[in-house]
Design an enzyme around this catalytic site. Structure first.
Site, short mmCIF file in Angstrom:
data_model
loop_
_atom_site.label_atom_id
_atom_site.label_comp_id
_atom_site.label_asym_id
_atom_site.label_seq_id
_atom_site.Cartn_x
_atom_site.Cartn_y
_atom_site.Cartn_z
N ASP A 208 15.25 12.53 -28.16
CA ASP A 208 14.05 12.13 -27.41
C ASP A 208 14.49 11.52 -26.09
O ASP A 208 15.68 11.33 -25.83
CB ASP A 208 13.24 11.10 -28.22
N ASP A 210 13.54 8.42 -25.09
CA ASP A 210 13.32 6.98 -25.15
C ASP A 210 12.01 6.64 -24.41
O ASP A 210 11.20 7.52 -24.12
CB ASP A 210 14.53 6.21 -24.59
#
Length: 285
Positions: A208, A210
């Site tokens: 991902d 973040d």
């Protein structure tokens, strides 16, 4: 000496396929039991030892992983080259979910973990200026590309305590520091690997962006899990490619990291600490 490859599997990676003579062996160390039994076997003629960092079934939080026991168990098993496969968030647009980052630096923001095998009665200070083995990192990069992954060589890993994900403010701060990826488990692991004189490298699997990224300011666990599952096949292919790549000359000094590190005079060393540390520093004790 032929290398013995150790794999510490992070979230989503709980075994190694294709091992000849595969056998799970439970062990104890002076620091207690590791996260799980160790999976021993041979892959393409190379001895391999696998340990799921969180245990099979994912029972350990990042803060409760028995890091010292894990590294001591790997050392006792004869591991010479240790590869950490870890899920991370990314602070860089170009380091996208599904990509691999071969980390070469760390920033430690953990607060609740024992970070050394050494203690009162036997003191040592190892250098962490170059915390990964350059030769092993390069081997991991080659194995990652052989597995068909997009690989970024070099990057700074911010280790946070967790288990919660970052706030937006924290994520922006760490990004401004020049960090590239964020995770919860590679410290004190990298520190302990250096004390154990193991060749160590981190393969960070991006799941991902973040919280800093517009549109990704809330890391959804469901999305992370979905990407993790997709990354598992890549991680398995990378591990399968490692035996053909590992074994180059090390110029990082990993195997001699303790040569000038032990500070306590021989006649002042605590005898119990000496015995406890023989599996780690027996070469010098």
């Amino acid at each position: 000496m032929e290398p013995v490859i150790g794999i510490v599997g992070g979230s989503g990676l709980y075994g190694v396929d294709g091992l000849t003579g595969a056998e799970w062996r439970a062990v104890e160390t002076p620091w207690g039991a590791p996260s799980d039994a160790l999976l021993h076997g041979t892959l393409d003629g190379t001895r391999m030892v696998f340990l799921p960092r969180h245990g099979r079934g994912h029972v350990h939080t990042p803060s409760t992983v028995p890091y010292r026991a894990n590294l001591a168990a790997m050392k006792a098993a004869g591991v010479t080259h240790l590869v950490s496969v870890s899920a991370v968030g990314s602070f860089r647009e170009e380091m996208a979910p599904g990509h691999l980052v071969i980390v070469d630096q760390f920033v430690d923001r953990t607060v609740a973990r024992a970070a050394s095998f050494f203690d009162t009665g036997l003191v040592a200070h190892v250098s962490m200026a170059h915390p990964v083995c350059a030769a092993l990192a390069a081997a991991c990069a080659r194995a990652g590309r052989a597995a068909g992954a997009t690989v970024h060589e070099g990057g700074t890993y911010l280790a946070m305590e967790g288990p919660q994900f970052s706030s937006v403010a924290e994520s922006r701060l760490y990004r401004s520091w020049g960090c590239d990826v964020i995770g919860m488990t590679n410290l004190p692991e990298a520190r302990l690997a250096r004390e154990a004189e193991l060749h160590y490298a981190t393969v960070a699997m991006v799941t991902d962006y973040d919280a800093w990224h517009d549109g990704h300011d809330a890391v959804a666990v469901s999305d992370v899990i979905a990407t993790l599952k997709a990354n598992v096949a890549t991680a398995a292919a990378l591990v399968a490619a490692l035996p053909a790549e590992v074994g180059g000359a090390c110029e990082t000094g990993c195997a001699t990291a303790l040569d000038h590190a032990i500070m306590t005079a021989p006649d002042a060393r605590d005898s119990a600490m000496v015995e406890r540390l023989r599996p780690i520093a027996g070469r010098l004790l």
